[in-house]
Design a protein around this motif. Structure first.
Motif, mmCIF file in Angstrom:
data_model
loop_
_atom_site.group_PDB
_atom_site.id
_atom_site.type_symbol
_atom_site.label_atom_id
_atom_site.label_comp_id
_atom_site.label_asym_id
_atom_site.label_seq_id
_atom_site.Cartn_x
_atom_site.Cartn_y
_atom_site.Cartn_z
ATOM 1 N N VAL A 104 13.832 30.554 12.528
ATOM 2 C CA VAL A 104 13.069 29.492 11.885
ATOM 3 C C VAL A 104 13.838 28.180 11.943
ATOM 4 N N LEU A 129 12.806 24.742 13.888
ATOM 5 C CA LEU A 129 12.622 23.433 13.255
ATOM 6 C C LEU A 129 13.411 22.383 14.033
ATOM 7 N N VAL A 183 4.706 37.820 19.611
ATOM 8 C CA VAL A 183 3.268 37.568 19.690
ATOM 9 C C VAL A 183 2.576 37.634 18.337
ATOM 10 N N HIS A 199 -1.563 18.739 9.037
ATOM 11 C CA HIS A 199 -1.460 20.199 8.966
ATOM 12 C C HIS A 199 -0.021 20.522 8.652
ATOM 13 N N ARG A 249 4.489 24.924 9.230
ATOM 14 C CA ARG A 249 4.870 26.192 8.600
ATOM 15 C C ARG A 249 6.344 26.517 8.812
ATOM 16 N N VAL A 250 6.883 26.054 9.922
ATOM 17 C CA VAL A 250 8.287 26.345 10.197
ATOM 18 C C VAL A 250 9.178 25.634 9.186
ATOM 19 N N ALA A 251 8.864 24.365 8.965
ATOM 20 C CA ALA A 251 9.674 23.593 8.020
ATOM 21 C C ALA A 251 9.548 24.183 6.620
ATOM 22 N N ALA A 260 8.915 27.179 5.908
ATOM 23 C CA ALA A 260 9.618 28.461 5.885
ATOM 24 C C ALA A 260 11.121 28.260 5.715
ATOM 25 N N LEU A 261 11.644 27.273 6.399
ATOM 26 C CA LEU A 261 13.085 27.047 6.311
ATOM 27 C C LEU A 261 13.465 26.676 4.891
ATOM 28 N N THR A 313 8.223 32.932 5.397
ATOM 29 C CA THR A 313 7.574 32.467 6.620
ATOM 30 C C THR A 313 6.054 32.572 6.587
ATOM 31 N N ASN A 362 4.711 35.194 7.503
ATOM 32 C CA ASN A 362 4.418 36.129 8.587
ATOM 33 C C ASN A 362 4.880 37.541 8.227
ATOM 34 N N ARG A 413 -5.147 38.787 7.241
ATOM 35 C CA ARG A 413 -5.950 37.575 7.364
ATOM 36 C C ARG A 413 -6.468 37.138 5.997
ATOM 37 N N HIS A 459 -1.709 35.666 5.792
ATOM 38 C CA HIS A 459 -0.506 35.975 6.562
ATOM 39 C C HIS A 459 -0.834 36.135 8.044
ATOM 40 N N TRP A 460 0.165 35.855 8.845
ATOM 41 C CA TRP A 460 0.024 36.080 10.282
ATOM 42 C C TRP A 460 0.835 37.298 10.671
ATOM 43 N N VAL A 461 0.374 37.955 11.692
ATOM 44 C CA VAL A 461 0.986 39.230 12.084
ATOM 45 C C VAL A 461 1.680 39.155 13.447
ATOM 46 N N PHE A 462 2.960 39.454 13.434
ATOM 47 C CA PHE A 462 3.688 39.665 14.688
ATOM 48 C C PHE A 462 3.448 41.090 15.111
ATOM 49 N N GLN A 495 12.863 38.226 10.897
ATOM 50 C CA GLN A 495 12.120 36.975 10.991
ATOM 51 C C GLN A 495 10.772 36.974 10.300
#
Lengths: 348, 348
Positions: free
Chosen positions: A51, A55, A93, B47, B50-52, B54-55, B60, B62, B87, B91-94, B115
């Motif tokens: 992460v 960034l 992914v 928008h 999300r990375v920032a 998360a840090l 995250t 995810n 969903r 959350h997003w799924v790796f 991660q």
DNA sequence: TTGAAAGCGCTACCAC
DNA sequence: GTGGTAGCGCTTTCAA
């Protein structure tokens, strides 16, 4: 608390910059220092924080993948192909399924694009203009769909469809139906268009039936209409639809291929196992996924790859038991149909 | 360049803190300011990065999901269930597939854990100690496997297996084989153990054959051994194996269920479509995925949920054409087998 | 060749 | 209530 480059820096007695460089594989530093740093990282159990790296660099190392329905073995195979190639290149992914719903698809595509280095989209229901707008924001590869300006992987179905038509004509069929998939689907339009062309060339009649959802249930729903259509053969949008149709016809006591022959698309496992086994235009599904991811990687490495290369793995007919002689025909006559001019379909 | 909270702050004339708070939905600020901020965000097309986020927060948004093989429709359904629940919660799924390979599985599990906010694992080949170590680093839910101390979702197969045995016994079978899946697989051991118990209680003989890979090819590979085993019925590790077996027996001219009856596990689509259709212990696959993700969400919200709750959706037998009377038997005799004491299997 | 330091965009603590 | 500010962990100039 996780181990950071700071810890390594302190342990080795260098600055974080040096650690970062060493770990990035720069060879502008003394091999000794570098080894000590790598060793310390190892001993402390260091794992880079992706992460933080993202960034700072602007690259996440992640890609997005969107498919309409995982329960369709075709898409499961596509996902497998994408995933396999992504793993090789060290990418992760994000997968999302849209339940074959246009609204969900739109939301997910949009949200996905914002948080990855690139996307592979199997998005049959999103408008071209919208896709083009999103493609300007992030590297994008379309699967099973052509959109001007966006790289894509689509299966070349022309030959497979000509083979299918030739096969049916040789069996004496003179009137056949196409069970259409989603109206907005590029694949559906492409298949329909190629089918019209091939059939016109072969001089047989095509009856187009209403669109059905691209699942098993869709095929069941189509059965009655097919029976009313008075055809001896039917080509279905995909194998799931063909299987549903086969099932429903069986339930109504209609012989396949005795009274009606069926051809599907995809060549998913069940197509091989049902009886009669399904004649189908086999799609190189896993290859489509792998090629799509591969194309995306090239695009991410060099955006100048645009305008849009387009790959086209080839589909071939797999003849099985669900196709046979037309009821009225004397004998299977003729060989494969003659040369068919390939009218441009779907604005290729 | 993307729009950031700084841009919004400047546009509205407030500080970034205020913007952050407003967008986070804090209600400690004047509704007016808040509305102006939201409107500006909208107009500028903001928008969140999300990375920032998360840090800064350490979360995250995810989650990770690992399955052995997407081409197995069972896992495709599990993935669909996880994805659907994820969903809903934003959350997003790796997703990662391990190709049923222990080495790949180990690597991927490890990398995944670092991660994400939590993981859902269908990892039959990773050692318990390793899993427990990883579970200390991140919220983790196991699917189809019990590991002491880790929350899990496993299917309760006891009843389904008792039903299957009772069904076969009622049909007159007295000697049956189990085509085992991967030796290290928890599900395989669980099924074998429950099967032994149920069969001992019913007083019939169990022949255990060598382990095969849990795919279609594995079933084909098992055919000869099954024929040598001199059994009249076989229970296969899963439907893919059962289908492979069915296919291979057909190729050898062995009647199913005339000479050999077959029972699978999972109830994937092809099982319903082959002929004879497969009798199988149906697994609530999509529900397993959904329940797993749901459990993970609860765990992420409140780590004190540990020690490990364990969900057990129930499997039930689906009787179809692949099972019939045993060749030597006079008539199907007896009803369902009597009460079977449920010996503890797999250290539950 | 190495280190100091400035950020990446956001959150959250601490004053005002 | 609001704003300043210090990070989160890493990369990447820029100096030395």
């Amino acid at each position: 608390m996780a181990v950071t480059i700071k810890d390594i820096a302190r342990a080795v007695g260098v600055s974080t910059s040096t650690v970062s460089r060493a770990l990035a594989g720069s060879d502008l530093l003394p091999p000794g220092t570098r080894r000590r740093i790598e060793q310390a990282a190892d001993e402390l159990g260091y794992h880079p924080n992706r992460v933080a790296r993202a960034l700072s660099t602007g690259r996440t190392g992640n890609v997005g993948l969107l498919v309409p329905d995982l329960l369709n073995p075709y898409f499961a195979a596509v996902v497998k192909g994408v995933q396999a190639r992504a793993r090789e290149s060290g990418h992760w992914v994000f997968l999302t399924d849209t339940d074959e719903d246009a609204g969900v698809e739109a939301d997910r595509v949009h949200a996905l694009v914002k948080q990855v280095d690139g996307v592979v989209l199997c998005a049959p229901r999103t408008s071209e203009s919208r896709l083009r707008a999103l493609a300007r924001e992030t590297p994008m590869v379309m699967l099973n769909r052509r959109v001007a300006g966006i790289p894509s992987v689509t299966t070349a179905n022309g030959e497979g469809i000509r083979q299918a038509v030739a096969h049916l004509v040789a069996l004496g069929h003179e009137r056949l139906a196409y069970v259409a998939g989603p109206r907005a689907s590029w694949s559906n339009r492409d298949r329909l268009c190629l089918l019209r062309t091939a059939m016109a060339a072969a001089g047989v009649d095509l009856v187009e039936t209403a669109n059905v959802e691209p699942r098993f249930a869709g095929g069941i729903a189509a059965a009655d209409r097919i029976l009313e259509a008075g055809v001896t053969a039917v080509v279905a949008y995909n194998d799931l639809v063909a299987l549903g149709l086969l099932d429903a016809l069986g339930a109504r006591g209609v012989a396949v291929p005795g009274r009606i022959s069926i051809v599907g698309f995809d060549d998913i496992l069940p197509a091989e196992l049902v009886s009669p086994a399904l004649t189908t235009v086999g799609q190189p599904s896993e290859e489509v996924g792998r090629a799509g991811m591969d194309l995306l990687l090239r695009l991410m490495a060099d955006p100048r790859l645009l305008p849009a290369p387009a790959l086209e793995p080839v589909a071939r007919l797999v003849v099985r038991g669900s196709t046979g002689p037309a009821p009225g025909s004397r004998l299977p006559h003729g060989g494969p149909a003659g040369e068919t001019r390939d009218l441009r379909c779907n604005a290729r």
